[in-house]
Write a protein that holds these residues in place. Structure first.
Motif, PDB file in Angstrom:
ATOM      1  N   GLY A 274      19.087 -47.518   9.383  1.00  0.00           N
ATOM      2  CA  GLY A 274      18.440 -46.416   8.663  1.00  0.00           C
ATOM      3  C   GLY A 274      19.274 -45.907   7.501  1.00  0.00           C
ATOM      4  O   GLY A 274      20.289 -46.520   7.135  1.00  0.00           O
ATOM      5  N   GLY A 275      18.849 -44.784   6.952  1.00  0.00           N
ATOM      6  CA  GLY A 275      19.478 -44.243   5.751  1.00  0.00           C
ATOM      7  C   GLY A 275      20.914 -43.782   5.978  1.00  0.00           C
ATOM      8  O   GLY A 275      21.799 -44.042   5.164  1.00  0.00           O
ATOM      9  N   SER A 276      21.151 -43.086   7.081  1.00  0.00           N
ATOM     10  CA  SER A 276      22.510 -42.567   7.315  1.00  0.00           C
ATOM     11  C   SER A 276      23.505 -43.714   7.454  1.00  0.00           C
ATOM     12  O   SER A 276      24.610 -43.659   6.901  1.00  0.00           O
ATOM     13  CB  SER A 276      22.549 -41.701   8.573  1.00  0.00           C
ATOM     14  OG  SER A 276      21.720 -40.578   8.410  1.00  0.00           O
TER      15      SER A 276
ATOM     16  N   ASP B 292      24.089 -45.269   3.921  1.00  0.00           N
ATOM     17  CA  ASP B 292      24.932 -44.421   3.069  1.00  0.00           C
ATOM     18  C   ASP B 292      26.398 -44.495   3.509  1.00  0.00           C
ATOM     19  O   ASP B 292      27.303 -44.677   2.701  1.00  0.00           O
ATOM     20  CB  ASP B 292      24.456 -42.958   3.139  1.00  0.00           C
ATOM     21  CG  ASP B 292      23.144 -42.739   2.393  1.00  0.00           C
ATOM     22  OD1 ASP B 292      22.784 -43.592   1.556  1.00  0.00           O
ATOM     23  OD2 ASP B 292      22.479 -41.713   2.645  1.00  0.00           O
TER      24      ASP B 292
ATOM     25  N   HIS C  26      22.297 -35.827   0.187  1.00  0.00           N
ATOM     26  CA  HIS C  26      21.979 -35.657   1.609  1.00  0.00           C
ATOM     27  C   HIS C  26      23.288 -35.605   2.413  1.00  0.00           C
ATOM     28  O   HIS C  26      24.302 -36.167   1.995  1.00  0.00           O
ATOM     29  CB  HIS C  26      21.128 -36.846   2.068  1.00  0.00           C
ATOM     30  CG  HIS C  26      20.635 -36.732   3.474  1.00  0.00           C
ATOM     31  ND1 HIS C  26      21.351 -37.196   4.561  1.00  0.00           N
ATOM     32  CD2 HIS C  26      19.503 -36.197   3.969  1.00  0.00           C
ATOM     33  CE1 HIS C  26      20.662 -36.958   5.668  1.00  0.00           C
ATOM     34  NE2 HIS C  26      19.542 -36.352   5.345  1.00  0.00           N
TER      35      HIS C  26
ATOM     36  N   MET D 236      21.903 -39.977  -5.645  1.00  0.00           N
ATOM     37  CA  MET D 236      20.603 -40.176  -5.005  1.00  0.00           C
ATOM     38  C   MET D 236      19.523 -40.345  -6.067  1.00  0.00           C
ATOM     39  O   MET D 236      19.608 -39.786  -7.161  1.00  0.00           O
ATOM     40  CB  MET D 236      20.269 -39.010  -4.075  1.00  0.00           C
ATOM     41  CG  MET D 236      19.964 -37.719  -4.782  1.00  0.00           C
ATOM     42  SD  MET D 236      20.097 -36.218  -3.745  1.00  0.00           S
ATOM     43  CE  MET D 236      19.485 -36.678  -2.164  1.00  0.00           C
TER      44      MET D 236
ATOM     45  N   ASN E  54      15.980 -34.908  -1.562  1.00  0.00           N
ATOM     46  CA  ASN E  54      15.104 -34.703  -0.401  1.00  0.00           C
ATOM     47  C   ASN E  54      14.665 -33.253  -0.231  1.00  0.00           C
ATOM     48  O   ASN E  54      13.721 -32.976   0.486  1.00  0.00           O
ATOM     49  CB  ASN E  54      15.793 -35.185   0.881  1.00  0.00           C
ATOM     50  CG  ASN E  54      17.187 -34.633   1.035  1.00  0.00           C
ATOM     51  OD1 ASN E  54      18.067 -34.873   0.206  1.00  0.00           O
ATOM     52  ND2 ASN E  54      17.397 -33.865   2.074  1.00  0.00           N
TER      53      ASN E  54
ATOM     54  N   ASP F 103      21.241 -43.700  -3.320  1.00  0.00           N
ATOM     55  CA  ASP F 103      20.527 -43.384  -2.075  1.00  0.00           C
ATOM     56  C   ASP F 103      19.046 -43.307  -2.448  1.00  0.00           C
ATOM     57  O   ASP F 103      18.608 -42.379  -3.130  1.00  0.00           O
ATOM     58  CB  ASP F 103      21.045 -42.040  -1.535  1.00  0.00           C
ATOM     59  CG  ASP F 103      20.276 -41.569  -0.300  1.00  0.00           C
ATOM     60  OD1 ASP F 103      19.098 -41.960  -0.145  1.00  0.00           O
ATOM     61  OD2 ASP F 103      20.828 -40.786   0.483  1.00  0.00           O
TER      62      ASP F 103
ATOM     63  N   VAL G 250      16.466 -43.357  -0.275  1.00  0.00           N
ATOM     64  CA  VAL G 250      15.679 -43.069   0.933  1.00  0.00           C
ATOM     65  C   VAL G 250      14.366 -42.340   0.608  1.00  0.00           C
ATOM     66  O   VAL G 250      13.329 -42.630   1.198  1.00  0.00           O
ATOM     67  CB  VAL G 250      16.543 -42.276   1.948  1.00  0.00           C
ATOM     68  CG1 VAL G 250      15.692 -41.701   3.081  1.00  0.00           C
ATOM     69  CG2 VAL G 250      17.639 -43.158   2.516  1.00  0.00           C
ATOM     70  N   GLN G 251      14.418 -41.413  -0.349  1.00  0.00           N
ATOM     71  CA  GLN G 251      13.195 -40.658  -0.665  1.00  0.00           C
ATOM     72  C   GLN G 251      12.423 -41.284  -1.836  1.00  0.00           C
ATOM     73  O   GLN G 251      11.446 -40.698  -2.313  1.00  0.00           O
ATOM     74  CB  GLN G 251      13.535 -39.198  -0.996  1.00  0.00           C
ATOM     75  CG  GLN G 251      14.101 -38.409   0.162  1.00  0.00           C
ATOM     76  CD  GLN G 251      13.101 -38.169   1.290  1.00  0.00           C
ATOM     77  OE1 GLN G 251      11.889 -38.289   1.110  1.00  0.00           O
ATOM     78  NE2 GLN G 251      13.593 -37.845   2.472  1.00  0.00           N
TER      79      GLN G 251
ATOM     80  N   SER H 286      15.472 -46.255   4.353  1.00  0.00           N
ATOM     81  CA  SER H 286      15.264 -45.870   5.752  1.00  0.00           C
ATOM     82  C   SER H 286      13.814 -46.141   6.161  1.00  0.00           C
ATOM     83  O   SER H 286      12.887 -45.593   5.552  1.00  0.00           O
ATOM     84  CB  SER H 286      15.575 -44.381   5.884  1.00  0.00           C
ATOM     85  OG  SER H 286      15.143 -43.908   7.132  1.00  0.00           O
TER      86      SER H 286
ATOM     87  N   HIS I 136      11.915 -45.254   8.763  1.00  0.00           N
ATOM     88  CA  HIS I 136      11.006 -44.241   9.328  1.00  0.00           C
ATOM     89  C   HIS I 136      10.443 -43.298   8.277  1.00  0.00           C
ATOM     90  O   HIS I 136       9.578 -42.482   8.587  1.00  0.00           O
ATOM     91  CB  HIS I 136      11.682 -43.476  10.477  1.00  0.00           C
ATOM     92  CG  HIS I 136      12.727 -42.484  10.062  1.00  0.00           C
ATOM     93  ND1 HIS I 136      12.454 -41.143   9.964  1.00  0.00           N
ATOM     94  CD2 HIS I 136      14.027 -42.632   9.727  1.00  0.00           C
ATOM     95  CE1 HIS I 136      13.564 -40.507   9.590  1.00  0.00           C
ATOM     96  NE2 HIS I 136      14.517 -41.392   9.442  1.00  0.00           N
ATOM     97  N   LYS I 137      10.899 -43.436   7.032  1.00  0.00           N
ATOM     98  CA  LYS I 137      10.316 -42.616   5.956  1.00  0.00           C
ATOM     99  C   LYS I 137       9.069 -43.285   5.388  1.00  0.00           C
ATOM    100  O   LYS I 137       8.396 -42.715   4.538  1.00  0.00           O
ATOM    101  CB  LYS I 137      11.329 -42.387   4.829  1.00  0.00           C
ATOM    102  CG  LYS I 137      12.679 -41.870   5.254  1.00  0.00           C
ATOM    103  CD  LYS I 137      12.659 -40.430   5.740  1.00  0.00           C
ATOM    104  CE  LYS I 137      14.077 -39.955   6.019  1.00  0.00           C
ATOM    105  NZ  LYS I 137      14.165 -38.657   6.615  1.00  0.00           N
TER     106      LYS I 137
HETATM  107  C1  LIG Z   1      18.000 -38.695   0.684  1.00  0.00           C
HETATM  108  C2  LIG Z   1      18.248 -39.056   2.107  1.00  0.00           C
HETATM  109  N1  LIG Z   1      19.293 -39.848   2.408  1.00  0.00           N
HETATM  110  C3  LIG Z   1      19.555 -40.216   3.678  1.00  0.00           C
HETATM  111  C4  LIG Z   1      18.771 -39.798   4.723  1.00  0.00           C
HETATM  112  C5  LIG Z   1      19.096 -40.239   6.139  1.00  0.00           C
HETATM  113  O1  LIG Z   1      18.173 -41.199   6.573  1.00  0.00           O
HETATM  114  P1  LIG Z   1      17.977 -41.513   8.147  1.00  0.00           P
HETATM  115  O2  LIG Z   1      17.174 -40.412   8.714  1.00  0.00           O
HETATM  116  O3  LIG Z   1      17.257 -42.824   8.163  1.00  0.00           O
HETATM  117  O4  LIG Z   1      19.325 -41.643   8.727  1.00  0.00           O
HETATM  118  C6  LIG Z   1      17.675 -38.967   4.457  1.00  0.00           C
HETATM  119  C7  LIG Z   1      16.834 -38.448   5.556  1.00  0.00           C
HETATM  120  O5  LIG Z   1      16.133 -37.482   5.399  1.00  0.00           O
HETATM  121  C8  LIG Z   1      17.401 -38.591   3.114  1.00  0.00           C
HETATM  122  O6  LIG Z   1      16.367 -37.804   2.804  1.00  0.00           O
END
Ligand SMILES: Cc1ncc(COP(=O)(O)O)c(C=O)c1O
Length: 382
Positions: A68-70, A73, A98, A145, A149, A175, A177-178, A199, A201-202
């Motif tokens: 995922g995103g975390s 990153d 984030h 980013m 977010n 990043d 993710v959004q 990520s 699940h987004k």
């Molecule tokens: C900009 C951004 N980066 C990273 C993340 C983390 O992603 P994940 O929930 O998949 O770990 C999020 C989650 O909201 C996000 O909005």
């Protein structure tokens, strides 16, 4: 029920769930096993990688699956630090990232790295000239980013990329993710970007899926060592059903992307135009092309964000305080604080985040409920 919290997470789509289920039940071998059953899983995983790469316009070898995103990153930031610390220990990022980026940076600071946090303007946007001014001979990474977010600001990724063309050794991470499915691939995959994080699940893929785009020739150290999966970059038995399902989710997102962006923008504008008529409302997101179509952050000044969220919840409408990650911890809104929004406005902020299932009828219902709630809140405010 109206679900306006799509930046926090999305519902897995039925087609994607079917794919997940089918692969889990039928092709559950370990892709690293030598027998046919393993090979079948391997082939399917590589097919998913190829599909994602094709849709993103990059090479299959540049897609690395993550959780995922975390994870993405943390990996790119710390993996760069591990791979390049001999060349320098300076990193540039923004003051509106984030927590996955922010806290990874903080950990590196404890280890002796220096991090420059770029300021933002009233719209939450950095100035590319500040990146140039912050660059040093020992800078190893610039991390920005694509879409914020909390309020949806689109950052000047290409302009920063232009500056970094004169500094080819510095890693440039985005990043993203959004940003997926929001018509922004041109930005995220612009030619100077070395790494981008995503990520699942987004965008209606299963939880625990994601990927990193890692440009060929750029060196990162792995954070998860072990059996050497993902070409040694990310060990651990592969999440074949998750990754194959994620490839399907991206296909669906891409098929509908133009229509989704148009629809989300129209919903956002309908709500924005309604909210702006109220004296005690302060809107932090813009309505223009400098902002992503799916995020709308506003405050009813004088009412706490949590109170607003729960009042809408009672009417069957799900929104959030500015980010799902900080909302439970009551952390002050990072982006709004960086924008120097006064504390009494920041603590009243809430976020609507749209998805492809939302409609203009949802916007109308939201506006109606807003009117009722505002009338009630007026007693607290006045
Ligand atoms: C900009 C951004 N980066 C990273 C993340 C983390 O992603 P994940 O929930 O998949 O770990 C999020 C989650 O909201 C996000 O909005």
């Amino acid at each position: 029920m109206i679900y306006f919290d799509n930046s926090a997470t999305t519902k897995i789509s039925p087609e994607v769930l079917t794919t997940y289920d089918t692969v889990s039940q039928k092709i559950w071998g370990n892709p690293s096993s030598l027998h046919n059953f393993g090979e079948e899983a391997w082939n399917l995983l590589e097919q998913a990688r190829q599909q994602i790469a094709k849709l993103m316009g990059v090479k299959p070898s540049e897609i690395i699956f993550t959780s995922g995103g975390s994870e993405g990153d943390n990996w790119v930031i710390k993996g760069t630090a591990l791979a390049k610390h001999r060349f320098g220990k300076h990193i540039i990022t923004t003051s509106v990232e984030h927590a996955a980026v922010r806290n990874a940076m903080a950990q590196l600071e404890e280890l002796g790295f220096e991090v420059t946090y770029l300021p933002v303007d009233k719209e939450g946007r950095i100035n590319p000239a500040d990146v140039k001014a912050a660059l040093r001979p020992d800078t190893i990474l610039v991390s920005i980013m694509a879409v914020n977010n909390e309020i949806g600001t689109i950052q000047p990724i290409k302009e920063v990329g232009e500056i970094l063309k004169d500094y080819p050794n510095i890693h440039y991470m985005v990043d993203a993710v959004q940003a997926i499915g929001k018509g922004l691939d041109d930005l995220v995959f612009s030619d100077r970007v070395d790494f981008a994080t995503f990520s699942g699940h987004k965008f209606h893929a299963p939880r625990g899926t994601g990927f990193v785009y890692a440009k060929s020739g750029r060196k990162l150290s792995p954070l998860i060592d072990g059996g050497g999966q993902e070409r040694t970059m990310r060990s651990g038995t592969e999440n074949t059903p998750g990754d194959v399902a994620m490839a399907r989710a991206i296909r669906l997102v891409k098929e509908n992307e133009a229509a989704t962006v148009k629809n989300e923008q129209a919903i956002k504008e309908r709500i924005y135009d309604h909210l702006k008529q109220f004296d005690h409302v302060r809107i932090f997101s813009g309505r223009n092309a400098g902002f992503a179509p799916h995020v709308l952050c506003f405050a009813i000044v004088g009412v706490r964000g949590e109170t607003i969220v729960h009042a809408f919840e009672e009417q069957g409408i799900y929104i959030s305080t500015t980010s799902a990650c900080s909302s439970k911890k009551h952390a002050e809104a990072g982006t709004l604080a960086a924008m120097k929004v006064p504390e009494n406005e920041a603590t009243s902020a809430v976020r609507i985040s749209l998805g492809d299932q939302n409609t203009l009828a949802d916007a109308d219902e939201f506006n109606q409920v807003f009117d009722q709630l505002y009338a009630g809140f007026q007693k607290i405010i006045d």
